[in-house]
Design a protein around this motif. Structure first.
Motif, PDB file in Angstrom:
ATOM      1  N   PRO A   1       7.086  29.824   8.489  1.00  0.00           N
ATOM      2  CA  PRO A   1       8.256  30.252   7.708  1.00  0.00           C
ATOM      3  C   PRO A   1       9.537  30.052   8.515  1.00  0.00           C
ATOM      4  O   PRO A   1       9.501  29.963   9.744  1.00  0.00           O
TER       5      PRO A   1
ATOM      6  N   LEU B   1       9.721  38.825   8.235  1.00  0.00           N
ATOM      7  CA  LEU B   1       8.622  37.866   8.368  1.00  0.00           C
ATOM      8  C   LEU B   1       7.377  38.230   7.582  1.00  0.00           C
ATOM      9  O   LEU B   1       6.695  37.362   7.082  1.00  0.00           O
ATOM     10  N   SER B   2       7.049  39.506   7.498  1.00  0.00           N
ATOM     11  CA  SER B   2       5.780  39.868   6.891  1.00  0.00           C
ATOM     12  C   SER B   2       5.915  40.157   5.403  1.00  0.00           C
ATOM     13  O   SER B   2       5.051  40.771   4.809  1.00  0.00           O
ATOM     14  N   SER B   3       7.005  39.708   4.813  1.00  0.00           N
ATOM     15  CA  SER B   3       7.167  39.912   3.373  1.00  0.00           C
ATOM     16  C   SER B   3       6.141  39.065   2.630  1.00  0.00           C
ATOM     17  O   SER B   3       5.777  37.987   3.067  1.00  0.00           O
ATOM     18  N   THR B   4       5.687  39.562   1.518  1.00  0.00           N
ATOM     19  CA  THR B   4       4.638  38.859   0.773  1.00  0.00           C
ATOM     20  C   THR B   4       5.220  38.169  -0.458  1.00  0.00           C
ATOM     21  O   THR B   4       4.628  38.179  -1.520  1.00  0.00           O
ATOM     22  N   GLU B   5       6.397  37.581  -0.299  1.00  0.00           N
ATOM     23  CA  GLU B   5       7.006  36.847  -1.401  1.00  0.00           C
ATOM     24  C   GLU B   5       6.114  35.662  -1.766  1.00  0.00           C
ATOM     25  O   GLU B   5       5.471  35.076  -0.908  1.00  0.00           O
TER      26      GLU B   5
ATOM     27  N   SER C   1       7.003  32.645  -2.774  1.00  0.00           N
ATOM     28  CA  SER C   1       7.457  31.396  -2.175  1.00  0.00           C
ATOM     29  C   SER C   1       8.179  31.699  -0.868  1.00  0.00           C
ATOM     30  O   SER C   1       9.107  32.500  -0.831  1.00  0.00           O
ATOM     31  N   VAL C   2       7.714  31.097   0.188  1.00  0.00           N
ATOM     32  CA  VAL C   2       8.305  31.297   1.510  1.00  0.00           C
ATOM     33  C   VAL C   2       8.876  29.961   1.955  1.00  0.00           C
ATOM     34  O   VAL C   2       8.189  28.949   1.907  1.00  0.00           O
ATOM     35  N   ASP C   3      10.145  29.962   2.368  1.00  0.00           N
ATOM     36  CA  ASP C   3      10.714  28.704   2.856  1.00  0.00           C
ATOM     37  C   ASP C   3      10.384  28.550   4.335  1.00  0.00           C
ATOM     38  O   ASP C   3      10.262  29.534   5.061  1.00  0.00           O
ATOM     39  N   GLY C   4      10.197  27.308   4.742  1.00  0.00           N
ATOM     40  CA  GLY C   4       9.831  27.070   6.129  1.00  0.00           C
ATOM     41  C   GLY C   4       9.628  25.591   6.380  1.00  0.00           C
ATOM     42  O   GLY C   4      10.115  24.751   5.630  1.00  0.00           O
TER      43      GLY C   4
END
Length: 128
Positions: free
Chosen positions: A50, A58-62, A64-67
């Motif tokens: 990410p 960081l530990s969000s459970t969205e 869609s994670v951008d990275g």
């Protein structure tokens, strides 16, 4: 010089003759030492990390994670080899590696299925 040969030239100054890091690996944000010279091996492995941010994000459970998908990493087989590294809470079967001092990250990746593999992305750290 094309981009690929520029990258390999830059990389060759970071790797010693035995394939290990020839320089210290440092946090890009605070300069804290993550690895000493000669302690990690250059590894090519595609890993998704990410985007860099403070640990709380960081530990969000969205969904869609951008990275970025990064392929060049310093590989270490024992977490006690690190001078200074922190871990996020589990995200699935993954723990992300962060700077233990300023908590920016992820700078690396560790899968809970393999207790002896820790990866630090070359693009997420400085070398000195």
């Amino acid at each position: 010089m094309d981009q690929e040969s520029k990258e390999s030239t830059d990389r060759s100054s970071l790797v010693s003759d035995d394939g290990k890091n020839s320089k210290s690996v440092l946090c890009q944000r605070c300069g804290s030492k993550v690895l000493c010279p000669g302690t990690a091996v250059l590894a090519e492995k595609e890993l998704f990390l990410p985007s860099m941010r403070k640990k709380s994000g960081l530990s969000s459970t969205e969904a869609s994670v951008d990275g970025d998908t990064l392929t060049a990493h310093w590989f270490v087989d024992d977490m006690y080899t690190f001078e200074n590294v922190g871990f996020t809470n589990d995200v699935g079967r993954i723990k992300y590696l962060i700077c233990a001092d300023c908590e920016i990250g992820p700078i690396g990746w560790h899968c809970l299925d393999d207790k002896k593999s820790f990866y630090i992305a070359l693009d997420r750290v400085n070398h000195a």
